[in-house]
Design an enzyme around this catalytic site. Structure first.
Site, PDB file in Angstrom:
ATOM      1  N   THR A   1      60.229  71.020  31.372  1.00 29.72           N
ATOM      2  CA  THR A   1      59.687  72.662  31.028  1.00 29.72           C
ATOM      3  C   THR A   1      60.800  73.224  30.684  1.00 29.72           C
ATOM      4  O   THR A   1      60.730  74.195  29.914  1.00 29.72           O
ATOM      5  CB  THR A   1      59.252  73.070  32.408  1.00 29.72           C
ATOM      6  OG1 THR A   1      60.013  72.892  33.278  1.00 29.72           O
ATOM      7  CG2 THR A   1      57.658  72.602  32.691  1.00 29.72           C
TER       8      THR A   1
ATOM      9  N   LYS B   1      63.347  60.742  38.395  1.00 30.14           N
ATOM     10  CA  LYS B   1      63.166  60.740  36.610  1.00 30.14           C
ATOM     11  C   LYS B   1      63.708  59.507  36.182  1.00 30.14           C
ATOM     12  O   LYS B   1      64.270  59.785  35.084  1.00 30.14           O
ATOM     13  CB  LYS B   1      63.531  62.158  36.174  1.00 30.14           C
ATOM     14  CG  LYS B   1      62.924  63.235  36.743  1.00 30.14           C
ATOM     15  CD  LYS B   1      63.217  64.572  35.981  1.00 30.14           C
ATOM     16  CE  LYS B   1      62.462  65.757  36.545  1.00 30.14           C
ATOM     17  NZ  LYS B   1      63.200  66.121  37.670  1.00 30.14           N
TER      18      LYS B   1
ATOM     19  N   ARG C   1      63.391  76.924  46.781  1.00 30.12           N
ATOM     20  CA  ARG C   1      64.026  78.145  47.036  1.00 30.12           C
ATOM     21  C   ARG C   1      62.998  79.072  48.000  1.00 30.12           C
ATOM     22  O   ARG C   1      63.510  79.677  49.032  1.00 30.12           O
ATOM     23  CB  ARG C   1      64.667  78.609  46.381  1.00 30.12           C
ATOM     24  CG  ARG C   1      65.970  77.762  45.928  1.00 30.12           C
ATOM     25  CD  ARG C   1      66.615  78.120  44.530  1.00 30.12           C
ATOM     26  NE  ARG C   1      65.665  77.750  43.373  1.00 30.12           N
ATOM     27  CZ  ARG C   1      66.046  77.945  42.316  1.00 30.12           C
ATOM     28  NH1 ARG C   1      67.045  78.433  41.838  1.00 30.12           N
ATOM     29  NH2 ARG C   1      65.011  77.561  41.247  1.00 30.12           N
TER      30      ARG C   1
ATOM     31  N   LYS D   1      60.567  66.641  48.626  1.00 27.74           N
ATOM     32  CA  LYS D   1      61.153  66.118  47.333  1.00 27.74           C
ATOM     33  C   LYS D   1      62.516  65.916  47.382  1.00 27.74           C
ATOM     34  O   LYS D   1      63.381  66.964  47.910  1.00 27.74           O
ATOM     35  CB  LYS D   1      60.790  66.934  46.294  1.00 27.74           C
ATOM     36  CG  LYS D   1      61.246  66.458  45.002  1.00 27.74           C
ATOM     37  CD  LYS D   1      60.924  67.433  43.654  1.00 27.74           C
ATOM     38  CE  LYS D   1      62.387  68.166  43.722  1.00 27.74           C
ATOM     39  NZ  LYS D   1      62.690  68.458  42.476  1.00 27.74           N
TER      40      LYS D   1
HETATM   41  O1  C5P Z   1      63.365  76.368  44.108  1.00 27.29           O
HETATM   42  P1  C5P Z   1      62.426  75.957  43.065  1.00 27.29           P
HETATM   43  O2  C5P Z   1      60.810  76.314  43.884  1.00 27.29           O
HETATM   44  O3  C5P Z   1      62.659  76.656  41.964  1.00 27.29           O
HETATM   45  O4  C5P Z   1      62.525  74.354  43.086  1.00 27.29           O
HETATM   46  C1  C5P Z   1      61.640  73.789  42.168  1.00 27.29           C
HETATM   47  C2  C5P Z   1      61.903  72.252  42.278  1.00 27.29           C
HETATM   48  O5  C5P Z   1      61.057  71.645  41.151  1.00 27.29           O
HETATM   49  C3  C5P Z   1      63.524  71.885  41.811  1.00 27.29           C
HETATM   50  O6  C5P Z   1      63.881  70.896  42.477  1.00 27.29           O
HETATM   51  C4  C5P Z   1      63.235  71.520  40.357  1.00 27.29           C
HETATM   52  O7  C5P Z   1      64.218  70.604  39.936  1.00 27.29           O
HETATM   53  C5  C5P Z   1      62.026  70.984  40.075  1.00 27.29           C
HETATM   54  N1  C5P Z   1      61.621  71.144  38.821  1.00 27.29           N
HETATM   55  C6  C5P Z   1      61.296  72.540  38.156  1.00 27.29           C
HETATM   56  N2  C5P Z   1      60.662  72.395  36.998  1.00 27.29           N
HETATM   57  C7  C5P Z   1      60.436  71.133  36.261  1.00 27.29           C
HETATM   58  C8  C5P Z   1      60.340  70.260  36.932  1.00 27.29           C
HETATM   59  C9  C5P Z   1      61.107  70.032  38.245  1.00 27.29           C
HETATM   60  O8  C5P Z   1      61.555  73.357  38.790  1.00 27.29           O
HETATM   61  N3  C5P Z   1      59.729  71.254  35.180  1.00 27.29           N
END
Ligand code: C5P
Length: 263
Positions: free
Chosen positions: A120, A63, A218, A34
């Protein structure tokens, strides 16, 4: 689909010098990558090209939220770049969705288009504020209702799926069925650091409840052993898949039972 193909790594890093070592190391063990606003703003289309060049697939998470023509043209640019998926914000309206789909459909191997329903990070009271409700009318909007309504619109206007949280999967599946993609961020393996994610669910839970793809950042990108972490997630995806098929089997049996008994 193999379990690893359900895992998409969020490359939330400031530049390609950080992204490419991760891509090179994990290319054969994930569905794709992504690219979000940070990396794309820093590097532009060459970020997509660099990943594609070594065989990785890209989900462009920008988005798009704008007037119909602008989003449709951005969609065409994404299709030309050869991304596997990109997303639009369903809050830009149904005409935007219709025009964007019409613009990308002529492309051979067109990208899948996903709709962002409600971020979210937003709660019911935030939705009231965004919709411009006066103080006295507050608490009118319910998150899940808005998510499901927008998911249904997205499906109605030809989008391929939505981005939603693990907690919203059941409601989305109930309304949109199973032939509609769901991309789910915000999951963590048991025991892994949550970082700033609230209300996290496990990859197993998300897959068992109908996630097609998981976006995980992460937990993988900051792991001391990236491949070990991916293997752990893959096993959880596999467990979730087994649970999901067991549920499907129960559903099919219930239908058979209904048919046999003439219900
Ligand atoms: O590092 P982590 O697993 O928390 O990253 C989750 C990814 O998903 C990030 O790029 C974040 O912007 C995205 N995301 C999120 N929650 C959402 C939509 C997108 O964490 N509701």
């Amino acid at each position: 689909m193999r379990p690893e193909e359900r895992i998409w790594i969020a490359l939330d890093v400031p530049g390609l010098e950080y992204a490419m070592p991760i891509v090179r190391q994990t290319r054969d063990f994930v569905g794709g990558y992504k690219i979000g606003k940070e990396l794309f703003t820093a590097e532009g289309p060459r970020a997509v090209e660099a990943i594609k060049h070594i065989g990785g697939k890209v989900f462009l998470d920008l988005k798009y939220h704008d007037i119909p023509t602008t989003v449709a043209k951005a969609g065409v640019a994404a299709a030309r770049l050869g991304v596997e998926m990109f997303n639009v914000h369903t809050a830009s309206g149904t005409e935007m969705m219709q025009m964007t789909m019409a613009a990308v459909i002529p492309y051979r191997k067109r990208p899948k288009v996903l709709g962002v329903t409600v971020l979210t990070s937003l709660k019911d009271k935030d939705l009231d504020q965004i919709m411009g409700l006066a103080e006295a009318e507050r608490s009118f909007f319910n998150r899940e209702h808005v998510v499901v309504t927008r998911a249904k619109d997205a499906q109605g206007y030809g989008l391929d799926g939505v981005v939603c949280s693990a907690k919203e999967l059941r409601a989305v599946r109930k309304v949109c069925g199973w032939d509609f993609l769901t991309m789910v961020p915000g999951t963590r393996s048991p025991g892994a650091a949550a970082h700033d994610q609230k209300n996290i669910e496990t990859p197993e839970y998300a897959i068992a409840n109908g996630a097609d793809y998981l976006v995980i950042g992460r937990q993988v990108t900051e792991a001391s052993d990236v491949l070990e972490e991916l293997e752990k997630i893959k096993q959880e995806v596999w467990q979730g898949t087994k649970k999901r098929f067991a549920k499907d089997l129960r559903r099919v049996r219930a239908v058979d039972f209904d048919l046999v008994h003439g219900w």
